[in-house]
Design a protein around this motif. Sequence first.
Motif, mmCIF file in Angstrom:
data_model
loop_
_atom_site.group_PDB
_atom_site.id
_atom_site.type_symbol
_atom_site.label_atom_id
_atom_site.label_comp_id
_atom_site.label_asym_id
_atom_site.label_seq_id
_atom_site.Cartn_x
_atom_site.Cartn_y
_atom_site.Cartn_z
ATOM 1 N N UNK A 144 28.678 2.793 -8.420
ATOM 2 C CA UNK A 144 30.067 3.188 -8.668
ATOM 3 C C UNK A 144 30.501 2.607 -10.012
ATOM 4 N N UNK A 145 31.000 3.474 -10.874
ATOM 5 C CA UNK A 145 31.542 3.026 -12.154
ATOM 6 C C UNK A 145 33.063 3.138 -12.092
ATOM 7 N N UNK A 146 33.731 1.979 -12.187
ATOM 8 C CA UNK A 146 35.189 1.939 -12.185
ATOM 9 C C UNK A 146 35.666 1.978 -13.638
ATOM 10 N N UNK A 147 36.457 2.980 -13.970
ATOM 11 C CA UNK A 147 36.880 3.146 -15.357
ATOM 12 C C UNK A 147 38.384 3.064 -15.546
ATOM 13 N N UNK A 148 38.798 2.349 -16.592
ATOM 14 C CA UNK A 148 40.206 2.252 -16.953
ATOM 15 C C UNK A 148 40.357 2.708 -18.401
ATOM 16 N N UNK A 149 40.149 4.014 -18.607
ATOM 17 C CA UNK A 149 40.267 4.580 -19.943
ATOM 18 C C UNK A 149 41.715 4.670 -20.383
ATOM 19 N N UNK A 150 41.926 4.637 -21.695
ATOM 20 C CA UNK A 150 43.281 4.730 -22.271
ATOM 21 C C UNK A 150 44.214 3.692 -21.634
ATOM 22 N N UNK A 151 43.706 2.491 -21.433
ATOM 23 C CA UNK A 151 44.397 1.490 -20.610
ATOM 24 C C UNK A 151 45.737 1.035 -21.196
ATOM 25 N N UNK A 152 45.946 1.199 -22.503
ATOM 26 C CA UNK A 152 47.190 0.751 -23.121
ATOM 27 C C UNK A 152 48.279 1.819 -23.067
ATOM 28 N N UNK A 153 47.947 2.983 -22.517
ATOM 29 C CA UNK A 153 48.932 4.044 -22.340
ATOM 30 C C UNK A 153 49.352 4.109 -20.884
ATOM 31 N N UNK A 154 50.550 4.639 -20.642
ATOM 32 C CA UNK A 154 51.000 4.834 -19.266
ATOM 33 C C UNK A 154 50.047 5.776 -18.540
ATOM 34 N N UNK A 155 49.714 5.488 -17.282
ATOM 35 C CA UNK A 155 48.830 6.381 -16.522
ATOM 36 C C UNK A 155 49.320 7.822 -16.512
ATOM 37 N N UNK A 156 50.624 8.023 -16.624
ATOM 38 C CA UNK A 156 51.178 9.384 -16.614
ATOM 39 C C UNK A 156 50.846 10.155 -17.884
ATOM 40 N N UNK A 157 50.443 9.439 -18.933
ATOM 41 C CA UNK A 157 50.186 10.091 -20.224
ATOM 42 C C UNK A 157 48.706 10.095 -20.600
ATOM 43 N N UNK A 158 47.823 9.730 -19.676
ATOM 44 C CA UNK A 158 46.396 9.621 -20.003
ATOM 45 C C UNK A 158 45.662 10.942 -19.810
ATOM 46 N N UNK A 159 44.634 11.102 -20.621
ATOM 47 C CA UNK A 159 43.740 12.227 -20.433
ATOM 48 C C UNK A 159 42.665 11.871 -19.413
ATOM 49 N N UNK A 160 41.583 12.676 -19.311
ATOM 50 C CA UNK A 160 40.481 12.363 -18.392
ATOM 51 C C UNK A 160 39.930 10.960 -18.675
ATOM 52 N N UNK A 161 39.664 10.206 -17.610
ATOM 53 C CA UNK A 161 39.239 8.811 -17.758
ATOM 54 C C UNK A 161 37.786 8.660 -18.192
ATOM 55 N N UNK A 162 36.984 9.706 -18.023
ATOM 56 C CA UNK A 162 35.558 9.658 -18.356
ATOM 57 C C UNK A 162 35.207 10.843 -19.255
ATOM 58 N N UNK A 163 34.259 10.637 -20.180
ATOM 59 C CA UNK A 163 33.829 11.717 -21.063
ATOM 60 C C UNK A 163 33.020 12.740 -20.278
ATOM 61 N N UNK A 164 32.906 13.954 -20.836
ATOM 62 C CA UNK A 164 32.136 15.013 -20.171
ATOM 63 C C UNK A 164 30.683 14.581 -19.991
ATOM 64 N N UNK A 165 30.135 13.907 -20.995
ATOM 65 C CA UNK A 165 28.740 13.456 -20.900
ATOM 66 C C UNK A 165 28.585 12.433 -19.776
ATOM 67 N N UNK A 166 29.550 11.531 -19.651
ATOM 68 C CA UNK A 166 29.506 10.525 -18.590
ATOM 69 C C UNK A 166 29.579 11.195 -17.217
ATOM 70 N N UNK A 167 30.464 12.185 -17.080
ATOM 71 C CA UNK A 167 30.603 12.885 -15.797
ATOM 72 C C UNK A 167 29.324 13.627 -15.450
#
Length: 429
Positions: free
Chosen positions: A342-365
Motif C-alpha cells: 500500500x502506497x499512502x500519498x499526500x500529493x499537493x500537500x500545501x494546497x487545500x484538499x478541495x483544490x488538489x488534482x489527482x494524488x498519483x501520476x498516471x504512470x504510478x497508477x
Amino acid sequence: MDQTGQYQGKPSLNDSSSFQLKEACEHWRREIIQAVESGKTVFVYLPEVQEVYIDTGKRNYSGTGHNRATTRIVERYTNYAALPNDLKPVNATGSAMKLAPLGADILAPYWAEFGSVSEYKVRLTAESICPSILTKNGDMAVATIQRSKMSSGALVLLPDIDFYPETFIGRKGEPWTPAAKRFAAKLISCVVALDKALHSTAEVTPEPDWASDPSFVLEPERVLRSELLDVERKVEEAQRRLEETQASLRDAGQLRALLYEKGKPLEHAIVGALSRLGFSAAPYKDAQSEFDVVFQSTEGRLLGEAEGKDSKAINVDKLRQLSMNIHEDLQREEVTKPAKGVLFGNGFRLSSPNNRGPQFTEKCISAAVSSSTALVPTSELFRAIQYLAAQPDDGYASECRAAIINGVGVVELPATPYFEAQEAEAAER
C-alpha cells in the motif's frame, strides 16, 4: 486566521481560530496587568478597532433526522480585548489634537516631538477615562495614562504613528534609511524620559518591609487575604485544566497531519489512522530493514510506504521502494507470504484538499495496477477518520479495511453515512 464565514457583515472565526484569538488576547491582557502592577510602564499605540465574531463553543439544535439543524452561538470580539480596561473605543480618524488642560503636562515633551506625526484611529468613550490628549474639535479623548493604584507603574495609551513610511524603508541591502534611524533614536529617548517622569511623579510610595508585619494588618485585609488564597488556588486548578485541555486538543487534532504533512509526521499520522480503522499498525525497524508501517487485521497483512509532495502528485519512484520492502519483509523467517503493498500519498500537500488534482501520476497508477498495489490518498483516509471520530461505526471501519485490502490502483474509501445523508437531503431539495 481561518474564517467560518460572515456574521452580520463581520468575519466569523471557526472554533480553532476563536480559541487561538481568545488565548492570545488573554495572555497579553495578563502580561500588561502584571507589568503595570510590578511598577513598569507599558506604552500602547492605539490602532483602529477590528471586529470579528468568535465561536463560543455553544450550540443550538433544532429538528430531527435529516432536518436536524445546528446553530453556532457566536459573540462579538475585538483586538481591544488584549487591554486590561474597557476603553469603549469607537473608530474615528484625524490628526488635529491637543494636550488635555489638566494632568497632561507630563506628556508635553513627547507631544512636542511626535504630535505632528501622530494620528488618532479611535476615540475613547468610557466615562472612567481621564484624557491626556483630546481632539481639537469636540474635545474627545484619544489618549490616556492609567496609573496603577498599587505601584508606580502606568499604562500609557497614545494615538497611533506610522512607523513604516516609505522614507524609512532602505534600499540596496540597508533595511532602514538614516531618517528612520534618527526617528527611532528620538522615539526611544522620549519614551525613556517619559517613563522616568512617570515614576518620579508617582504618588504611590512603595510599602516598606516593616509595614507588612502582622501587627499592622487590618481585619478586612486578613479576610481578603484568605479569600485571595482561595481564588489563587482556583486559578491554579483552572490553569491546570486549561493546560490539560490544550494538550488533549493538540492530541485530538494530530491526525489532521494526514492532510498536510510528509516524512515521519505523516507516517505517525497514518499509523494512528490505521489503528482507528481497526488494524494493528506500527512502523517496523530491525538491523536490516525499516518500513514505514506494517499493519494487519483478520482480513490480511499489509506493508505500507508513505510519501508527501509539496506541489505535485506522487510519482512511480516510491513504488520501487515499496516493492523492495515487500521482498525484504518476505525474507524474514516469521513471514510466510508476501504482504499486500500500500502506497499512502499526500500529493499537493500545501494546497487545500478541495483544490488538489489527482494524488498519483498516471504512470504510478498504471504500475500500481500491474503490481496489485493499493494507492491510498491520505486526504481520503482523513475523511474516513473524521467520520469515525464523530461517530464510532465498526461496520464502516470494516468496509474501509476491506477497501484497502482488496484495492488495486487508487483506492476510494466508502462514503461515510454522514455524507450520504447530506447528499440525500440535497437530492430532496
